[in-house]
Design an enzyme around this catalytic site. Structure first.
Site, PDB file in Angstrom:
ATOM      1  CG  MET A  30      -2.001  -1.154   1.201  1.00  0.00           C
ATOM      2  SD  MET A  30      -3.596  -0.812   2.119  1.00  0.00           S
ATOM      3  CE  MET A  30      -2.938  -0.672   3.707  1.00  0.00           C
ATOM      4  CE1 TYR A  32       4.601   8.769   3.841  1.00  0.00           C
ATOM      5  CE2 TYR A  32       5.433   7.379   5.748  1.00  0.00           C
ATOM      6  CZ  TYR A  32       5.247   8.426   4.772  1.00  0.00           C
ATOM      7  OH  TYR A  32       5.632   9.817   5.540  1.00  0.00           O
ATOM      8  CG  HIS A  34       8.318   0.381   6.121  1.00  0.00           C
ATOM      9  ND1 HIS A  34       8.701  -0.909   6.259  1.00  0.00           N
ATOM     10  CD2 HIS A  34       6.979   0.573   6.545  1.00  0.00           C
ATOM     11  CE1 HIS A  34       7.368  -1.596   6.404  1.00  0.00           C
ATOM     12  NE2 HIS A  34       6.648  -0.724   6.480  1.00  0.00           N
ATOM     13  CG  HIS A  37       6.756  -1.891   2.435  1.00  0.00           C
ATOM     14  ND1 HIS A  37       6.669  -0.726   3.014  1.00  0.00           N
ATOM     15  CD2 HIS A  37       5.726  -2.342   2.321  1.00  0.00           C
ATOM     16  CE1 HIS A  37       5.418  -0.450   3.646  1.00  0.00           C
ATOM     17  NE2 HIS A  37       4.824  -1.522   3.062  1.00  0.00           N
ATOM     18  CE  LYS A 149       3.533  -4.540  11.700  1.00  0.00           C
ATOM     19  NZ  LYS A 149       2.763  -3.818  10.789  1.00  0.00           N
ATOM     20  CG  ASP A 150       0.606  -7.281   7.845  1.00  0.00           C
ATOM     21  OD1 ASP A 150      -0.283  -6.660   8.262  1.00  0.00           O
ATOM     22  OD2 ASP A 150       1.668  -6.735   7.333  1.00  0.00           O
ATOM     23  CB  VAL A 176      12.182  -5.086   8.653  1.00  0.00           C
ATOM     24  CG1 VAL A 176      13.146  -4.253   8.783  1.00  0.00           C
ATOM     25  CG2 VAL A 176      12.541  -6.084   7.640  1.00  0.00           C
ATOM     26  CB  SER A 185       3.905  -0.363  10.988  1.00  0.00           C
ATOM     27  OG  SER A 185       2.562  -0.043  10.474  1.00  0.00           O
ATOM     28  NE  ARG A 187      -3.205   1.567   9.646  1.00  0.00           N
ATOM     29  CZ  ARG A 187      -3.734   0.491   8.700  1.00  0.00           C
ATOM     30  NH1 ARG A 187      -2.867  -0.517   9.032  1.00  0.00           N
ATOM     31  NH2 ARG A 187      -4.800   0.624   8.251  1.00  0.00           N
TER      32      ARG A 187
HETATM   33  P1  AMP Z   1       1.462  -2.855   3.336  1.00  0.00           P
HETATM   34  O1  AMP Z   1       2.165  -1.922   2.438  1.00  0.00           O
HETATM   35  O2  AMP Z   1       1.323  -2.471   4.811  1.00  0.00           O
HETATM   36  O3  AMP Z   1       0.278  -3.527   2.827  1.00  0.00           O
HETATM   37  O4  AMP Z   1       2.410  -4.056   3.502  1.00  0.00           O
HETATM   38  C1  AMP Z   1       3.027  -4.652   2.220  1.00  0.00           C
HETATM   39  C2  AMP Z   1       3.932  -5.922   2.638  1.00  0.00           C
HETATM   40  O5  AMP Z   1       4.871  -5.661   3.297  1.00  0.00           O
HETATM   41  C3  AMP Z   1       3.098  -6.967   3.438  1.00  0.00           C
HETATM   42  O6  AMP Z   1       3.306  -8.354   3.034  1.00  0.00           O
HETATM   43  C4  AMP Z   1       3.440  -6.797   4.921  1.00  0.00           C
HETATM   44  O7  AMP Z   1       3.428  -8.018   5.597  1.00  0.00           O
HETATM   45  C5  AMP Z   1       5.124  -6.528   4.648  1.00  0.00           C
HETATM   46  N1  AMP Z   1       5.528  -5.740   5.726  1.00  0.00           N
HETATM   47  C6  AMP Z   1       4.871  -4.726   6.294  1.00  0.00           C
HETATM   48  N2  AMP Z   1       5.868  -4.073   7.221  1.00  0.00           N
HETATM   49  C7  AMP Z   1       6.839  -5.276   7.645  1.00  0.00           C
HETATM   50  C8  AMP Z   1       7.916  -5.412   8.240  1.00  0.00           C
HETATM   51  N3  AMP Z   1       7.947  -4.533   9.427  1.00  0.00           N
HETATM   52  N4  AMP Z   1       8.527  -6.499   8.111  1.00  0.00           N
HETATM   53  C9  AMP Z   1       8.408  -7.303   6.908  1.00  0.00           C
HETATM   54  N5  AMP Z   1       7.547  -7.103   6.211  1.00  0.00           N
HETATM   55  C10 AMP Z   1       6.662  -6.230   6.362  1.00  0.00           C
END
Ligand code: AMP
Length: 290
Positions: A30, A32, A34, A37, A149-150, A176, A185, A187
């Site tokens: 989604m 933003y 870090h 990702h 993480k998820d 991470v 995150s 967020r």
């Molecule tokens: P999101 O943008 O939050 O939907 O996350 C995209 C992908 O990045 C998902 O597969 C998350 O599980 C992964 N992700 C988000 N935060 C972390 C983290 N701290 N460490 C590893 N993977 C992450």
């Protein structure tokens, strides 16, 4: 890196890549971005011939009172990051492209979607599965990368892939964290200084569980009670759930057997944060994925 916003163009590119026998790696996000990702992106760049990253803030996975509108966005910075990592294609559709007027089809992985985060976010995993299946149908990846993480999301998506005979292998990579233990995150951006300090309690709570398990405790109720203690002492924190579940059904367990997921969600101020740890126990000893 080529930026693509239209489904038709993305599909044409993929068809061409496939005809050349290329292995496609895909990282749905989604945005933003870090280091969490980027760890997924690096893995894809390493393992696949072509890497596609998507950035799409998916409205159907947000509840009516959740932060869809406020969710942080910075496509310029994200593009530059992905370019540096050697990504081949950034797929960046808008909402109308992904959900044209009149769409009616959703995907659900029953039962699992109502556990853990599903209790307070009843529509969330339906939205996640729907958008990920749409994206898989557009990008047609051989490998798709998700973060532990998820953890619930990754487990549910593996079930969807199995049940619908999708030809994609899901790889789940470690969480991470910041140096002090806070899981990265998008967020975390919402947290002010005091809340950022409070947010550390999720990791502390998991560490408490880890210590108890190392010392031989296996009863879920005992571990959960102790995990809740430090969170209860934080004035800015409110527990959504702390649970210990099996990895197959995500059902609460009475005692930790060979494998368990220890997961929690805590609201810090207005920000809902999640974290987890997987425990594996065999004759050689106890292993933690955290
Ligand atoms: P999101 O943008 O939050 O939907 O996350 C995209 C992908 O990045 C998902 O597969 C998350 O599980 C992964 N992700 C988000 N935060 C972390 C983290 N701290 N460490 C590893 N993977 C992450």
């Amino acid at each position: 890196m080529k930026k693509i916003t239209k489904i038709k163009e993305m599909k044409d590119v993929v068809r061409n890549l496939k005809s050349q026998g290329k292995i496609i790696g895909f990282v749905p996000t989604m945005g933003y971005l870090h280091e969490g990702h980027l760890s997924l992106v690096r893995s894809s760049v390493q393992k696949a011939d072509t890497t596609v990253v998507s950035i799409f803030v998916n409205p159907t996975q947000f509840g009516p009172k959740e932060d869809f509108k406020e969710y942080p966005r910075d496509i310029k910075r994200d593009s530059a990051c992905l370019e540096r990592e050697g990504v081949d294609y950034l797929f960046f559709p808008d909402t109308e492209e992904m959900y044209p007027y009149g769409f009616k089809t959703y995907v659900e992985v029953q039962d699992m979607q109502t556990k853990l985060c599903g209790r307070s976010r009843p529509e969330h995993f339906r939205g996640v599965c729907t958008v990920v299946l749409k994206l898989f149908n557009i990008v047609n990846p051989d490998l798709a990368f998700f973060g532990q993480k998820d953890a619930q999301q990754a487990i549910i998506l593996k079930n969807m892939v199995r049940d619908l005979y999708l030809d994609v292998k899901i790889e789940v990579l470690p969480i991470v964290r910041e140096k002090d233990g806070l899981a990265l995150s998008s967020r975390n951006e919402y947290l002010d200084k005091r809340e950022r300090q409070t947010a550390l309690v999720l990791y502390r709570s998991l560490q408490k569980a880890k210590k108890m398990i190392m010392e031989g405790e296996r009863k879920a109720a005992q571990i959960i009670e102790k995990m809740k203690e430090p969170i209860g002492k934080e004035p800015l924190a409110e527990i959504d759930y702390v649970d210990i579940v099996d990895l197959d059904e995500l059902s609460s367990v009475e005692a930790i057997g060979q494998e368990a997921l220890i997961a929690l969600a805590v609201c810090v101020g207005k920000t809902r944060l999640i974290d987890n740890m997987i425990v594996e126990i065999d004759e050689k000893g106890v292993k933690f994925k955290e």
